[in-house]
Design an enzyme around this catalytic site. Sequence first.
Site, short mmCIF file in Angstrom:
data_model
loop_
_atom_site.label_atom_id
_atom_site.label_comp_id
_atom_site.label_asym_id
_atom_site.label_seq_id
_atom_site.Cartn_x
_atom_site.Cartn_y
_atom_site.Cartn_z
N TRP A 85 -8.09 -0.86 2.09
CA TRP A 85 -8.71 -0.58 1.66
C TRP A 85 -9.61 -2.32 1.27
O TRP A 85 -10.65 -2.85 0.57
CB TRP A 85 -8.62 -0.39 -0.21
CG TRP A 85 -8.10 1.15 -0.68
CD1 TRP A 85 -7.15 1.76 -0.96
CD2 TRP A 85 -9.49 1.80 -0.62
NE1 TRP A 85 -7.34 2.60 -1.21
CE2 TRP A 85 -7.98 3.00 -1.18
CE3 TRP A 85 -10.60 2.02 -0.58
CZ2 TRP A 85 -9.86 4.32 -1.02
CZ3 TRP A 85 -11.18 2.75 -0.39
CH2 TRP A 85 -11.14 4.07 -0.45
N ASP A 113 -9.88 -7.22 -6.44
CA ASP A 113 -9.71 -4.98 -6.51
C ASP A 113 -8.71 -5.12 -7.32
O ASP A 113 -7.06 -5.12 -6.63
CB ASP A 113 -10.08 -4.64 -5.20
CG ASP A 113 -9.73 -3.05 -4.88
OD1 ASP A 113 -9.68 -2.42 -6.26
OD2 ASP A 113 -10.18 -2.98 -4.10
N LYS A 139 -8.13 6.09 -11.12
CA LYS A 139 -6.93 5.19 -10.55
C LYS A 139 -5.75 5.35 -11.73
O LYS A 139 -5.65 6.30 -11.79
CB LYS A 139 -6.91 4.54 -9.92
CG LYS A 139 -7.64 3.73 -8.44
CD LYS A 139 -7.03 5.07 -7.32
CE LYS A 139 -8.37 5.54 -6.11
NZ LYS A 139 -8.64 4.91 -5.20
#
Length: 362
Positions: free
Chosen positions: A103, A173, A197
């Site tokens: 990511w 993030d 998530k």
Amino acid sequence: MKYNRTYNFSAGPAMMPEPVLEEIAAEMLNYRGSGMCVMEMSHRSKVFQQIRDEAEADLRKLMSIPDNYKVLFVQGGGTVQFAMVPMNLMKNGVACYVETGAWSKKAINEARKYGEVKIAASSADKNFSYIPDCSNLDIPENADYVYICENETINGTTYYHLPDTKGKILVSDQSSMFLSRPCDVSRYGLIWAGVQKNVGPAGMAVVIIREDLLRDDLPKFVPTYMSYKTHADNDSLYNTPNCWAIYCCGKVFKYLLANGGLEAMHARNEEKAKILYDFLDGSKLFTGAVVKEDRSLMNVPFVTPSKEQDADVVAASKAAGFDNLKGHKSVGGLRASIYNAMPKEGVEALVEFLKKYEQEHA
Ligand SMILES: *Cc1c(COP(=O)(O)O)cnc(C)c1O
């Protein structure tokens, strides 16, 4: 179990708290006497405005967000933030990124479209199985910000100490750890999280941004929608927002507040993760993929000695009623995502299953 629901170990979209789903179900056809479902409601209506305002107020309470930060609900999920961050925050056109996995790599590649990216630290040398030392990063004077992926969903690492950004803005993030533990918002310039998530339905990100980072002087190429200021100036109602996601996330915020807040979530998450990590540490068949100091409480990747056996465990786990234990396609192996809504019983049942598998295949 009341609804015959499966223990779903998906990395996202992922489990939501059952009481929240029940409330949503009860309000589906007629939201509190409005005569309609939230999906059918005008985003300009009073009743939706209240849903939005409460969601923001509850999140502020939950995270103790200081007054000089804005809370934004932005569509496009997490991926849009990879572009919005550099578009909005690169003034000098230089930013430092810490590379800790899939990511952060995506974020880096996207940021390179808008300016110069300096990799301040990386754990690529060991397959992203640890968090690099960020106590003395080489940060250029003209860097606009330092960016981290605070919990790498695929690789299963998390930061227990934030980097020393040497006065630069920290951007994080938090997608796969958002609301999993207390967070001192004042240490960040910007926090963002794709909500599917650890919170609600896919397709939206929560952005928490310090007010002084909102800019009127963005380059002309930045689309109106991609300016944080557009969302801040319009209470995240510049256009039709993801009303459904805002509503569901709001329910989860209330649920977390009613269940002890982030301290309580953290304690529960530590307890759940320990059950799984203790098993992996003692296992002769299964091995955790991450160094102990940097292990995520949310995403737990592990492997057997072979790809074939990994696949066999995944198949057996499915047959035993578990779901989504296959590791991400980019790394293989297995992965159990154990977010806030995964009950402790789910982790215990998984460990029982893995123990039994190990005994049978010794
Ligand atoms: C899932 C995820 C993303 C991307 O989210 P999308 O909503 O699928 O775009 C970004 N960062 C992290 C850490 C993630 O886990």
